[in-house]
Design an enzyme around this catalytic site. Structure first.
Site, PDB file in Angstrom:
ATOM      1  N   HIS A  54       0.828  -1.212   0.000  1.00 52.39           N
ATOM      2  CA  HIS A  54       0.000   0.000   0.000  1.00 52.39           C
ATOM      3  C   HIS A  54       0.864   1.265   0.000  1.00 52.39           C
ATOM      4  O   HIS A  54       0.511   2.273   0.618  1.00 52.39           O
ATOM      5  CB  HIS A  54      -0.946   0.024   1.206  1.00 52.39           C
ATOM      6  CG  HIS A  54      -1.935  -1.099   1.238  1.00 52.39           C
ATOM      7  ND1 HIS A  54      -3.165  -1.044   0.619  1.00 52.39           N
ATOM      8  CD2 HIS A  54      -1.872  -2.334   1.800  1.00 52.39           C
ATOM      9  CE1 HIS A  54      -3.818  -2.175   0.814  1.00 52.39           C
ATOM     10  NE2 HIS A  54      -3.046  -2.980   1.525  1.00 52.39           N
ATOM     11  N   ASN A 127     -10.152  -3.019   2.058  1.00 50.31           N
ATOM     12  CA  ASN A 127      -9.812  -2.986   0.638  1.00 50.31           C
ATOM     13  C   ASN A 127     -11.070  -2.754  -0.182  1.00 50.31           C
ATOM     14  O   ASN A 127     -12.169  -2.649   0.365  1.00 50.31           O
ATOM     15  CB  ASN A 127      -9.160  -4.311   0.204  1.00 50.31           C
ATOM     16  CG  ASN A 127      -7.752  -4.480   0.739  1.00 50.31           C
ATOM     17  OD1 ASN A 127      -7.005  -3.516   0.861  1.00 50.31           O
ATOM     18  ND2 ASN A 127      -7.382  -5.713   1.060  1.00 50.31           N
ATOM     19  N   TYR A 337       0.638  -4.606  11.725  1.00 47.34           N
ATOM     20  CA  TYR A 337       0.467  -3.205  11.336  1.00 47.34           C
ATOM     21  C   TYR A 337       1.125  -2.259  12.333  1.00 47.34           C
ATOM     22  O   TYR A 337       1.853  -1.347  11.955  1.00 47.34           O
ATOM     23  CB  TYR A 337      -1.022  -2.885  11.168  1.00 47.34           C
ATOM     24  CG  TYR A 337      -1.527  -3.228   9.793  1.00 47.34           C
ATOM     25  CD1 TYR A 337      -2.056  -2.263   8.950  1.00 47.34           C
ATOM     26  CD2 TYR A 337      -1.470  -4.528   9.311  1.00 47.34           C
ATOM     27  CE1 TYR A 337      -2.514  -2.575   7.679  1.00 47.34           C
ATOM     28  CE2 TYR A 337      -1.917  -4.859   8.050  1.00 47.34           C
ATOM     29  CZ  TYR A 337      -2.437  -3.879   7.238  1.00 47.34           C
ATOM     30  OH  TYR A 337      -2.881  -4.201   5.977  1.00 47.34           O
TER      31      TYR A 337
END
Length: 480
Positions: A54, A127, A337
């Site tokens: 990303h 997404n 993350y």
């Protein structure tokens, strides 16, 4: 004429920003030219590590407004009443490409939302597709390596990409979506968004419901063919970013309607398919869409680096009334993350304004690189203590989650080996024209991949639907 005079980082005036200090007009430079040293040293460090996935993104601010009551399912404050508004920030992205990649490439699009609620930040990190290639996070680094550049050639490799995808038959559902006519959205405004994972709601009476989040574009779905995308990329590599920015600047604010699918906790055991499998969707006949509210984007960032590049979204950021599930991909992301943000932005990335909560924060953490607030002053730094500091909040504890089974590296393929039913259903929903586009897009994307890999993919497609396999084989020029 601006009144903003140039200074050093320490605030001292800069008398000359045109010429380096030298010994005479043709002499060597002097080490005491501290402005030159500061300017070049900062320049040398301007680029921070890009996101591993990303990397290329665009962002905007907006609001979420509740339009329908779901308080019987969740006690989350942002859903507490009809008409309630919550500020938010959204970052859209492509997935596989680097920061310099073109927007109009065939790829998944990221759709990450940070809701600034009065109970803390809720990050819905989704997404534009409802499924993913994997259901086990142990394979996520391998996916990354397969779709990124080859370590020898430093070029993207159809061989590597398709060798990996076709070796994991559970990837077929996502591959079918990406190779379909929806594989290249015309813009970020013209695509849906999905939380993709199964999450949970906690109700006011402390009952658990499983939930999936959907965001349906009010602009309508628009997509690009490969030929249209190639023409756009040839003249504008920032086509999606430009479209989003320009639409907001002219007051044409994009909107999405949020829906949820909700399932009582015990019903998960009754489904004929795995409810926590990220490679599968929940059928609407089993869990109908329930309308919740409207997301609107209405303000562009003032500084891309500060507000978009430094934005950090983490699915571990939830608020009371919203929580997790046994979805293994979600559980893997809960660690990965935050860990990636600590590497890329530092341990105190939560203090960066775009990431900072807008409610009172009384966190146990202190110190660390780039701590730029008061660092909790002289407040004591341990718990338990005798002074009522850092009190935990048991009122917000979630109901117990029943689990069972022995600890082992379980092969989920033995638990649920049906990877082909849902891709087959998706294929049969397509019109003949859409099916042909799927065949041709797949053939172009497979490029110079070896024949054995192409035949493996055809075999996977045929298990979903014989016509799917036959169509891909024809497009590839294979005789089966």
């Amino acid at each position: 004429m601006t009144k903003h005079k140039l200074t050093t980082n320490a605030g001292a005036p800069v008398p000359d920003n045109q010429n380096a200090m030298t010994a005479g007009p043709r002499g060597p430079m002097l080490l005491q030219d501290v402005w030159f040293l500061e300017k070049l040293a900062h320049f040398d460090r301007e680029v921070i590590p890009e996101r591993r996935m990303h990397a290329k993104g665009s962002g905007a601010y907006g609001t979420f407004t509740v339009t329908h009551d779901i308080t019987s399912y969740t006690k989350a404050a942002l859903f507490s009443k009809i008409g309630k508004k919550t500020d938010l920030f959204v970052r859209f992205s492509t997935v596989a490409g680097e920061r310099g990649a073109a927007d109009a490439e065939r790829d998944i699009r990221g759709f990450a939302i940070k809701f600034y609620t009065e109970q803390g930040n809720w990050d819905l990190v989704g997404n534009n597709t409802p499924v993913f290639f994997l259901r086990d996070p142990l394979k996520f680094p391998d996916l990354n390596h397969a779709v990124k550049r080859d370590p020898r050639t430093n070029m993207r490799s159809a061989k590597n990409n398709w060798d990996f995808w076709t070796s994991l038959p559970e990837a077929l559902h996502q591959v079918t979506v990406v190779m379909s006519d929806r594989g290249i959205p015309a813009s970020y405004r013209h695509m849906h968004g999905f939380g993709s994972h199964t999450f949970s709601f906690i109700s006011p009476d402390n009952q658990r419901y499983w939930v999936k989040f959907h965001l349906r574009t009010q602009q309508g779905i628009k997509n690009l063919t490969d030929a249209e995308a190639e023409a756009i990329v040839a003249r504008d590599r920032e086509s999606h970013q430009r479209d989003l920015y320009d639409s907001i600047e002219r007051g044409d604010f994009p909107r999405w309607t949020m829906y949820v699918q909700v399932m009582p906790e015990k019903d998960a055991e009754k489904l004929p398919y795995h409810p926590f499998d990220l490679t599968k969707v929940w059928f609407h006949k089993d869990c109908p869409l329930i309308e919740v509210g409207v997301l609107e984007l209405n303000r562009n960032p003032e500084n891309y680096f500060a507000e978009v590049e430094q934005a950090a979204f983490n699915p571990a950021n939830v608020v009371p009334g919203i929580s997790f599930s046994p979805d293994k991909m979600l559980q893997g992301r809960l660690f990965s993350y935050g860990d990636a943000h600590r590497y890329r932005l530092g341990v105190n990335h939560h203090l960066i304004p775009v990431n900072a909560a807008r409610c009172p924060v009384h966190s146990y953490h202190r110190d660390g690189a780039m701590r730029v607030d008061g660092n909790h002053g002289s407040t004591l730094a341990y718990e338990p203590n005798s002074y009522g500091e850092w009190q935990e909040q048991p009122d917000f504890a979630e109901p117990p989650l029943a689990i069972r089974g022995d600890a082992a590296h379980w092969n989920f393929r033995e638990d649920d080996a049906d990877y082909y039913d849902q891709p087959g259903r998706l294929f049969r929903l397509m019109t003949p024209q859409q099916q042909d586009e799927l065949f041709q897009n797949t053939a172009r994307a497979m490029g110079d991949a070896p024949e054995e890999i192409k035949r493996r993919h055809v075999g996977n497609c045929a298990k979903a639907d014989p016509a799917y396999g036959a169509g891909v084989a024809r497009a590839l020029g294979l005789k089966m």
